[in-house]
Design a protein around this motif. Sequence first.
Motif, PDB file in Angstrom:
ATOM      1  N   GLY A 100       0.736  -1.218  -0.201  1.00 36.13           N
ATOM      2  CA  GLY A 100      -0.050   0.322   0.018  1.00 36.13           C
ATOM      3  C   GLY A 100       0.718   1.441   0.356  1.00 36.13           C
ATOM      4  O   GLY A 100       0.760   2.630  -0.988  1.00 36.13           O
ATOM      5  N   GLU A 101       1.976   1.250   0.956  1.00 38.96           N
ATOM      6  CA  GLU A 101       2.426   2.385   0.910  1.00 38.96           C
ATOM      7  C   GLU A 101       3.232   2.287  -0.259  1.00 38.96           C
ATOM      8  O   GLU A 101       3.716   3.668  -0.988  1.00 38.96           O
ATOM      9  N   LEU A 102       3.742   1.743  -0.110  1.00 43.30           N
ATOM     10  CA  LEU A 102       4.661   1.779  -2.633  1.00 43.30           C
ATOM     11  C   LEU A 102       4.482   2.236  -2.626  1.00 43.30           C
ATOM     12  O   LEU A 102       4.682   2.661  -4.176  1.00 43.30           O
ATOM     13  N   THR A 106       4.546   8.794  -5.704  1.00 41.05           N
ATOM     14  CA  THR A 106       4.291   9.421  -6.328  1.00 41.05           C
ATOM     15  C   THR A 106       5.465   8.982  -7.630  1.00 41.05           C
ATOM     16  O   THR A 106       4.298   9.102  -8.936  1.00 41.05           O
ATOM     17  N   GLN A 107       6.120   9.032  -7.587  1.00 41.58           N
ATOM     18  CA  GLN A 107       7.497   8.423  -8.460  1.00 41.58           C
ATOM     19  C   GLN A 107       7.195   7.363  -9.232  1.00 41.58           C
ATOM     20  O   GLN A 107       6.699   7.246 -10.319  1.00 41.58           O
ATOM     21  N   PHE A 108       6.268   6.199  -8.459  1.00 39.01           N
ATOM     22  CA  PHE A 108       5.908   5.204  -8.779  1.00 39.01           C
ATOM     23  C   PHE A 108       5.126   5.467  -9.523  1.00 39.01           C
ATOM     24  O   PHE A 108       5.077   5.265 -10.348  1.00 39.01           O
ATOM     25  N   LYS A 109       3.784   6.453  -9.242  1.00 35.78           N
ATOM     26  CA  LYS A 109       2.958   6.548 -10.045  1.00 35.78           C
ATOM     27  C   LYS A 109       2.839   7.239 -11.484  1.00 35.78           C
ATOM     28  O   LYS A 109       2.563   6.548 -12.047  1.00 35.78           O
ATOM     29  N   PHE A 125       9.476   0.048  -8.056  1.00 35.89           N
ATOM     30  CA  PHE A 125       8.439  -0.612  -7.241  1.00 35.89           C
ATOM     31  C   PHE A 125       9.155  -0.705  -5.864  1.00 35.89           C
ATOM     32  O   PHE A 125       8.890   0.323  -4.994  1.00 35.89           O
ATOM     33  N   THR A 126      10.016  -1.289  -5.603  1.00 37.11           N
ATOM     34  CA  THR A 126      10.518  -1.027  -4.317  1.00 37.11           C
ATOM     35  C   THR A 126      11.620  -0.252  -3.985  1.00 37.11           C
ATOM     36  O   THR A 126      12.776  -0.182  -3.275  1.00 37.11           O
TER      37      THR A 126
END
Length: 328
Positions: A100-102, A106-109, A125-126
């Motif tokens: 959830g938190e990862l 914003t950068q991942f999204k 993602f990680t």
Amino acid sequence: MKRLLSGIKPTGELTLGNYIGAISQFVKMQSNYETFVFVADLHALTIYNDPHLLKERIRNIIAMYLACGLDPKYTTLFIQSENVYHNNLAWVLECNSYMGELSRMTQFKDKSKDKNETAISCGLFTYPALMAADILIYDADVVPVGIDQKQHVELARNLATRFNNKYGDTFKIPEPIIPQEGAKIYDLMNPNKKMSKSDETGKGCIMLLEDPKSAKKKIMSAVTDSDLKVYYDKENKPGVSNLLVIYSSLKGISIEEATEKFKDSNYGEFKKCVAFVVEEFLENLQKKYREVLDSGMVDKILDESNEKVRKLAEEKVRQVYEKIGVGR
Ligand code: AMP
Ligand code: TRP
């Protein structure tokens, strides 16, 4: 003395934005902290990089750090991948972070949106867990980063707090430091957009290693406005304000002082002065950069600091492994 840590990814050529917004800030702060600055080469792997080019860029960033004034007397310079303990801690932190938190990063999204799932690497993602490991492994007190990375430092704080609560006091809780607005540099052609290395071919971005004459031309053709008066107003005069920030940063004066200097100048005169300062800055920087590369000091400095960072990181990982109960 408090510890400062930061790093830059070797995913493109360094820009004037990287210098003013990041490297020059590290240089200013280095004597007030025990400073650690590194090349985040493992973080570059979330996308494909040509292996030869990647290797070259890593070395070049270290040389550029030195040419910009990071001084081994104050600053420990190193390459992330050369200290294997970062990966050890990253795995432990991954196991203590949640999908959830990862997913909320914003950068991942941003980087995964519009992409097919087969095109999004798990590393993207990680990524923030590895970044948290970079920070927490050295007990960094402060982490100067651009605003886009603030959320990742906040995640590192959360992971540290969570781990400390679960297993007992282990990590320092790091503070992000965001350079003041005056340290953000915008695209010369589109002054509402950040100057970025992903824009390498564009006319809006100045590379630290580009021909100083071409940089001069880019400043001369920077977008301004039709008002014709030189003063700082980020909302209504973003182009002129950006040039004022560049000028004042490179001259080491305040924006007020720069504004005062140009209050009676027209845009042509103003741009000529900024262009001259940028050209001169790049000429000097590139000369130093070549001297650093030719001197063989890069390897010597890295070898020395590797010993230091490895020892610190090994000890932290040992403590962590002890607390969580892995190994004998
Ligand atoms: P990046 O090149 O985006 O990986 O960023 C590396 C570091 O340089 C971060 O601390 C950024 O905030 C900083 N940086 C990158 N571009 C700019 C810019 N245009 N203005 C100010 N700082 C920047
Ligand atoms: N993620 C950062 C960036 O893209 C680079 C980075 C990796 C970093 N690890 C770090 C920055 C630790 C500060 C501290 O700019």
